[in-house]
Design a protein around this motif. Structure first.
Motif: not given
Length: 414
Positions: A52-53, A56, A110, A236, A239, A242, A366, A369-370, A373
């Protein structure tokens, strides 16, 4: 009643209902299984957070020039690009043999998420009168929820037929997603009339200088943009939890694919029943008040997710919603409807010609969020699973809500 509302709305809105609704439904088929699929392919919690990172970070780097291109070339072309990326996501997931093969898929996912739903909302806001915008936004989600109601059980049935929660059981979902995304792409390409391009740059200059100048002017001219960026940063931070919510439900609470499907169905059903009434409420009493009424539902749902003693109580989390799973798919429940007045008020806070650039600068977040995560992956691996789920709730309550309350709700008449 709904048919009367639809007749008064722009044709572009109706095209989006069909095309983006199909794309959203197909993404929802696999949404609850993406993390489980990565784990089945060999990813551990830290690697799951890293996936996910990486997406992002790339999405953040893409957002600044993309915001400029939205203003320069128009919303439709960039929406088409997002749909092309969604086709590639489904193809890459369906063909993956190891978890690291999901890295490009996560990157494209993403970027497509950054493009598809925000640009859809920009079009809806742009073609709808201000007094009906929240209703139009809610109506779109309500109509998209109708096929989505059946998506979790349809997905669970497919997974069961092909072997349960395993690579072989989940993989067919991505090929169904691939076909639906291709159809959505064709519909937008052929049927969607583009919005007029409202350029914000009048002097010829290099691309880099145009982007820098545009964002500098945007930050200077929009007083409340920085407050909005703080609010979006906190969202965000969801994350953190999530990627791990489906793992919590299956591996900690002991649910199977059928119960996971039930939670998804209950979540979508709750949203379907309340979307349009909440849209009317937001247009009548204001976006801010409606947001503050709905948001606590997510806090209650998250606490139930953590402490539910049995599956009957756990199902309530799907109805109320869970912090960290926002948007058109996932366990966003009743509380997830709060995103409609939030995002409507957000877009109304900026002139139409600046919304592409606003989306570009917000996309830079974003990376938050990275980082979240990665932190979530480390905490989860260390055994602090409850903390991973509770941190987004605390940030939302202590930072997002106070900042949101301060911001004005004056509507832009455009």
């Amino acid at each position: 009643m709904i048919s009367n509302i639809l007749r008064r709305l722009d044709r572009r809105f109706k095209v989006l209902l069909l095309s983006i609704g199909l794309q959203t439904w197909s993404s929802g088929l696999s949404a609850q299984y993406n993390q489980l699929y990565a784990v089945a392919l060999g990813a551990n919690p830290i690697e799951l957070g890293s996936l996910k990172s990486v997406g992002g970070v790339v999405s953040s780097a893409f957002s600044a020039p993309a915001g400029y291109f939205i203003s320069r070339f128009g919303v439709k072309r960039m929406l088409l690009l997002g749909l092309i990326f969604s086709v590639l996501v489904a193809l890459l997931y369906g063909c993956a043999l190891n978890w690291w093969m999901l890295i490009p898929a996560i990157i494209f996912m993403r970027i497509s998420m950054w493009l598809i739903m925000p640009l859809t909302d920009i079009i809806i806001v742009g073609v709808t009168p201000s007094e009906r915008r929240a209703l139009a936004m809610s109506l779109s989600r309500a109509i998209w929820a109708i096929p989505a109601l059946f998506a979790p059980y349809f997905a669970a049935t497919i997974v069961s037929i092909f072997g349960g929660i395993s690579v072989e059981g989940i993989r067919p979902l991505y090929f169904i997603q691939l076909a639906a995304s291709l159809i959505a792409l064709i519909l937008v390409l052929i049927m969607l009339e583009p919005l007029p391009i409202q350029k914000t740059f009048s002097h010829p200059m290099s691309l880099t200088l145009s982007i820098i100048r545009g964002y500098r002017e945007l930050l200077k001219s929009e007083r409340w943009l920085k407050h909005w960026l703080v609010a979006l940063t906190i969202i965000r931070l969801g994350g953190i939890s999530a990627p791990f919510i489906p793992l919590w439900i299956v591996h900690v609470k002991g649910a199977d694919q059928q119960f996971l499907g039930l939670m998804g169905t209950l979540s979508i059903l709750a949203q379907f029943l309340l979307q349009i009434p909440m849209g009317y409420l937001a247009d009548s009493i204001g976006r801010k008040k409606t947001f503050l009424v709905l948001r606590p539902m997510l806090y209650a749902g998250t606490l139930i997710l953590i402490w539910a003693p049995n599956h009957t109580v756990l199902a309530l989390a799907g109805i109320l919603g869970v912090i960290g799973l926002m948007g058109p798919v996932g366990l966003s429940g009743i509380g997830g409807i709060s995103f409609i007045p939030f995002i409507t008020m957000y877009w109304e806070s900026f002139p139409a010609e600046k919304r592409g650039m606003v989306q570009g600068i917000s996309g830079l977040l974003d990376f938050v969020g990275s980082i979240a995560s990665l932190i979530g992956g480390f905490l989860w691996n260390m055994g602090y699973m409850e903390m991973v789920l509770i941190l987004p709730l605390l940030a939302d309550l202590l930072i997002l809500v106070p900042v949101f309350i301060r911001m004005p709700e004056g509507l832009k008449k455009d």
